[in-house]
Structures are given as structure tokens and as C-alpha cells.
Scaffold this active site. Structure first.
Site, PDB file in Angstrom:
ATOM      1  CE  LYS A   1      -1.763  -2.056  -1.787  1.00 54.56           C
ATOM      2  NZ  LYS A   1      -0.707  -1.793  -0.783  1.00 54.56           N
TER       3      LYS A   1
ATOM      4  CB  SER B   1      -1.731   1.631   0.831  1.00 51.68           C
ATOM      5  OG  SER B   1      -0.790   0.597   0.587  1.00 51.68           O
TER       6      SER B   1
ATOM      7  CB  SER C   1       0.735  -0.830   2.927  1.00 50.80           C
ATOM      8  OG  SER C   1       0.826   0.570   2.853  1.00 50.80           O
TER       9      SER C   1
END
Lengths: 96, 479
Positions: free
Chosen positions: B80, B155, B179
């Protein structure tokens, strides 16, 4: 007790937050904040009088270490991302 | 041999057996990335092909000499884009960090690389991990591989979509309020947030420091356990990281759950949940009963207060953490300014997107003099009560079973206009962060439109192994 979010409040908070909100963005920020605060006021339904705030939940204790420098001189690496630099230092607008 | 549908552990096994080379593995995934990225947009940065092949050859050599023995050696992974990677751009999906190249690598990534995993690229996300749809990214929205008219969740939407689209076998995400788990549910993959402190946060660009944890997103539970085992551990550079002696998470991959007591919070199924989600999650509870586990509905309590408490605490911490972005040391700086103060304000106003500014404003307000006690301290006291209600539940149960989200992945463009409604959909996930609990989200069927449904299994602090065991047993029975 309802907290009123007015223009003065948005102005004050934006100064603290170092954000510039003008025109529509300011009106939007005010409306968003009003809704969130009204939502957050739901917490007043709970009695927390005798409850200590939970800063952390893992029951950790203070972690100490000696205050010694362990990383080398990586000035060049650190400055590589600076938007402006001069003579091996960060360059900023004059401050006084 | 088609490699891109293999799990990370299957691929690692083929590589170590010499049936597949590291270069072949990297090449196959790069081909899929090239083919699918124009549509999915799961990556912000894909590493340079020549560099990757060089790295693959080095890993191959390490395997051959016996230096690299990890089951993840040679396996491509995605990271990420809020987790720092030395010399590879790390943007947090924000304009303010669009050109930021870290001078160091996050501990979690370093541990993966030391095990021989090959970082293939950096995944798209909601800006600064603030959002539930991956639509707040400065680099454009990510599409859900199951239905490209829908969001992948957020997210960590890029990480979940990349795994679901077979662009990579596994990825790292971060989880502050769901997330990892919510996008895993929307994309039909498996994601785990460990107990707070299990994985070092060094090099994770902070959002809500008391809530943030890095964790794996993969195709199955065994991959998640293997990755977690690799990245966990005490790190001097993160004083909140824990020295756990029970981090051999793969030892929990067992199918016997006959001793487990599973609690199902009845309020999770009362209002706001779609019928298909409810049906699939309760069917999963039935599977656990069939495997000999005991399940029981109970009243968890305080559930509806978790979301407001979470948004106050997360926004407060974000407003403080994001004060470092001032256009001086790194990142974007506005072009025209009269003085230092105006430079700060314009830089931040131009560099941050709407959702990030919304949370900085809210966080600044709840921490401001006069409102600190009424909002921030009130939220911390509520957090203490929420923790207590979970503590009480875990006196009776080993696992709490519930949905990961109240509905399937929403349509693109349908969420951001009403942030409060979007926040409310976090109701099942935020409590695990507030109470520091381990939780895994894994697929448990599809809804009537064929979209993935995810269930969530939550355990007590430090009982990550019970969560892994329950998830693995369910997965084996399901398959």
C-alpha cells in the site's frame, strides 16, 4: 447541549489547522462540521462520569531508551525531497 | 503453467522446488498488471521491469545457496502506498506527496524483503487512508475487479483489487478503522488486522497512530498467516510494537474448532444490514455449528457509539500527524506566497483533498481549547467503555462473528456526496481498532447480484491465533 458552528468558528479552526478555506469550500466545511458535531453529540447519551479515558488499550508501560544518535549523516538523502534548498539546508521564506 | 491464480504459499513452493523461476513469476504478474491496470487502476507505481528482474535473479541465487528459506521467497507482493519503500515513490495517494521518494524502508516491508519476497509495486488507496471507497485518491479511483462499475472499498482498495484481479498473489494494507477488512470483503479476498502492536508501524505514514496497524491481504487465510508471521515482531523504531512470543501464526492453521465458543452480536443484524449479507453471514455461523463450534447470539452493547467515537479520535490524531506537511521538508509547495504563514496555508490547502481537509478540520476542532473535554476526552472515555464491553464478551466467547460491511461494494460515485452515511457503514469494523483487537475478513458467499460478501471474525487482544484458526477452518470447510 448543541455546539454551534458559525463562520467565526470555521475561521478560528482553519487558522489552527493552517488551512485556507474560501467561498464555497468554507460553506461546505461549516456544513460538514455541523453534521459531524451533531452526530458526535450522540455520545452524550452515555454516562462516562466514572470512566477514565483510554489513551491506549494494550496496557503498555512507558518505553525508555538512551538518547543516542544511531543514524549516520544522511543530510543529502533528507534534503533530496525538499521543495527548496540552499547550501545543504532547507530554504524557507523569510520569517522575520 | 498459469501462476497468477496461485496463492503466495503455492507459488513459493513451486519456486523453491525449482519448477518455476523467480523471473518467470515476476514476468507473469507484470503481464497481468499491464493487461488489467488500464481498467482497474490498483497501482500508483509499478516498479521498473529491469530492476524487478535483477531483484528476482538475486532472490533466485539466495534460494539456491540456501540463504533464503522462507515460504515467501521469490513471491511478488504489492505494498500500500502509505508504507515507505526506499527509492520507490510513496505518495499516500495525495498531491502533497506525489513526488516523495523515501530515504528508508518500513520495517514490515524490510522483513518481507529479507524473507525474499519481491515488491512489485505500490498500491492505490484513499488519500492518507481516509475513506472507504478508494475514490479520494489523487491518482484516480480504483475499480472493483468483480464489477468495474463498483468501488473496491477502502482505504486499502488498491491492495484488495490487485489481489482479486490476480495482479499479485498478496499485498500489504493498513487498517485504522477497517481499511484492510472492508475492501477485502468487497473484493472477495481475505484480509487481517492483527492485535495492535503486532506489526511495527515504522515507515507507515501515520493517520491515527493509536489505531493504525499494517496487515496482509491475500487469497486465503494461510497466506495471511504466513505474511503476518514474517512481518510481525518487536522493532526498536516503533515503541508501541510488542515483543510477542506467540507470533508463529501459521501453527494456528488447524481445522478443529470444536472447542471454540463463538458469540454473534444480535444488534449487528437488527437494522441497516442488507438481507443477502445477513443471510450469508448467518449461514457461516451455521457452518461453524456443523463443525462442532458453539455459537450464540448475545448483546454486545454500545455498538452505535463506536463510529462517532472512532471519527473523533482518528480525526484528532490525523490533525496532529498531518501537521508535518508544510511544504518545507518534503512534498508539494505552493508556487506563490507572500510569507511563511501563507506558504503553509496555501501549500496545505492545495495539497490535500476534500476528505483529508474535512478530517483535519474536525480533528483540530475536537482538540481545540474549550472543546477538548466535550469531544476528544468524551470519545476516549467511550473507547474505554467499548473496550470493556468486548472484554466482557471475551470472558464468554473465543470469537465474535459478524459481517464486515452492511452491504456489498457500492457503485462508483455514490458514496462521497454524503460522508456521514459513508462513515456509518464502518460500524462493524471500527471497534476492533478502538479496542486493539485482531480481526480477519474473509469471503462467505455472494449476494443475489453475484457480488462478494465478507464476514468478520474478531478475537481478544493477543488471541490472533484463534481468529486464524476459525477463519482457516471455515475456509477449508467452504472450499
Amino acid at each position: 447541549m448543541a455546539t454551534k458552528i458559525d463562520d467565526d468558528m470555521i475561521e478560528y479552526v482553519s487558522i489552527l489547522a493552517k488551512l485556507e478555506l474560501e467561498g464555497e469550500a468554507r460553506a461546505q466545511a461549516r456544513s460538514d462540521m455541523e453534521k459531524m458535531i451533531e452526530f458526535a453529540d450522540m455520545l452524550n447519551e452515555i454516562d462516562t462520569e466514572d470512566t477514565d479515558p483510554a489513551v491506549q488499550v494494550i496496557d503498555m508501560e512507558n518505553v525508555f531508551r538512551d538518547d543516542t544518535v544511531t543514524n549516520g549523516d544522511n543530510r543529502e538523502d533528507m534534503l533530496a525531497n525538499a521543495p527548496a534548498k540552499k547550501n545543504g539546508q532547507y530554504m524557507v521564506p523569510r520569517t522575520f | 503453467m498459469l501462476l497468477t491464480n496461485k496463492t503466495a504459499l503455492e507459488l513459493g513452493k513451486l519456486i523453491r522446488a525449482g519448477e518455476v523461476s523467480c523471473v518467470e513469476a515476476v514476468s507473469e504478474f507484470l503481464d497481468v498488471i499491464k493487461e488489467k491496470e488500464p481498467e482497474i487502476n490498483a497501482f500508483i507505481t509499478v516498479c521498473e521491469e529491469q530492476e524487478l528482474k535483477k531483484k528476482a535473479l538475486e532472490v533466485q541465487k539466495g534460494i539456491k545457496t540456501g540463504e533464503l528459506t522462507s515460504p515467501l521467497a521469490g513471491v511478488p507482493v504489492a505494498i500500500k502506498d502509505n508504507i515507505c519503500t526506499k527509492d520507490v515513490r510513496t505518495t499516500c495517494a495525495s498531491k502533497i506527496l506525489a513526488d516523495f521518494v523515501p530515504a528508508y524502508t518500513a520495517t514490515a516491508v524490510r522483513r518481507l524483503e529479507e524473507a525474499g519476497a519481491i515488491v512489485i509495486g505500490k498500491t492505490n488507496m484513499d488519500e492518507f487512508a481516509m475513506g472507504s471507497t478508494t475514490e479520494t485518491s489523487f491518482f484516480g479511483a480504483v475499480k472493483n475487479p468483480h464489477d468495474i462499475t463498483r468501488v473496491p472499498g477502502g482505504s486499502s482498495g488498491g491492495s484488495a483489487a490487485a489481489v482479486a484481479a490476480c495482479e499479485v498473489p498478496a499485498a500489504l494494507g493498513s487498517d485504522t478503522g477497517g481499511s484492510i477488512r472492508q475492501p477485502a470483503a468487497y473484493c472477495g479476498v481475505t484480509g487481517m488486522k492483527p492485535t495492535y502492536g503486532t506489526v511495527s508501524r515504522y515507515g507507515l505514514i501515520a493517520y491515527g497512530s493509536s489505531l493504525d496497524q499494517i496487515g496482509p491481504i491475500a487469497r486465503d487465510v494461510a497466506d495471511c498467516a504466513a505474511i503476518l508471521e514474517t512481518i510481525s515482531g518487536k522493532d526498536k523504531k516503533d515503541s508501541t510494537s510488542l515483543n510477542r512470543t506467540d507470533s508463529d501464526f501459521t501453527s494456528a492453521l488447524k481445522t478443529d474448532v470444536s472447542d471454540l465458543k463463538i458469540g454473534i452480536p444480535s444488534e449487528y443484524f437488527e437494522e441497516g444490514i442488507e438481507a443477502d449479507i445477513k443471510g450469508n453471514v448467518l449461514a457461516a455461523a451455521e457452518s461453524f455449528r456443523a463443525m462442532g463450534a458453539r455459537t450464540e447470539f448475545f448483546e454486545l452493547g454500545l455498538t452505535k457509539y463506536a463510529v462517532p467515537a472512532y471519527y473523533i479520535i482518528a480525526s484528532a490524531e490525523a490533525s496532529s500527524n498531518l501537521s508535518r506537511f508544510d511544504g518545507v521538508k518534503y512534498g508539494y509547495r505552493t508556487k506563490d506566497y507572500k510569507d511563511l504563514h501563507q506558504m503553509y496555508k496555501k501549500t496545505r490547502s492545495e495539497g490535500f483533498g476534500a476528505e483529508v481537509k474535512r478530517r483535519i478540520m474536525l480533528g483540530t476542532f475536537v482538540l481545540s481549547s474549550g472543546y477538548y473535554d466535550a469531544y476528544y476526552m468524551k470519545a476516549l472515555r467511550t473507547k474505554a467503555l467499548i473496550k470493556q464491553s468486548f472484554d466482557k464478551a471475551f470472558e464468554k466467547y473465543d470469537i465474535i462473528l459478524g459481517p464486515a460491511a452492511p452491504g456489498p461494494a457500492p457503485k462508483l460515485g455514490s458514496s462521497l456526496s454524503d460522508p456521514l452515511k459513508m462513515y456509518l457503514a464502518d460500524i462493524y469494523t471500527v471497534s476492533a481498532n478502538l479496542a486493539g483487537l485482531p480481526a480477519v475478513s474473509l469471503p462467505c458467499g455472494k449476494d443475489s447480484e453475484g457480488l462478494p460478501v465478507g464476514m468478520m471474525l474478531t478475537g481478544n487482544r493477543f488471541n490472533d491465533k484463534a481468529v486464524i484458526r476459525a477463519a482457516y477452518a471455515y475456509e477449508q470447510a467452504r472450499d
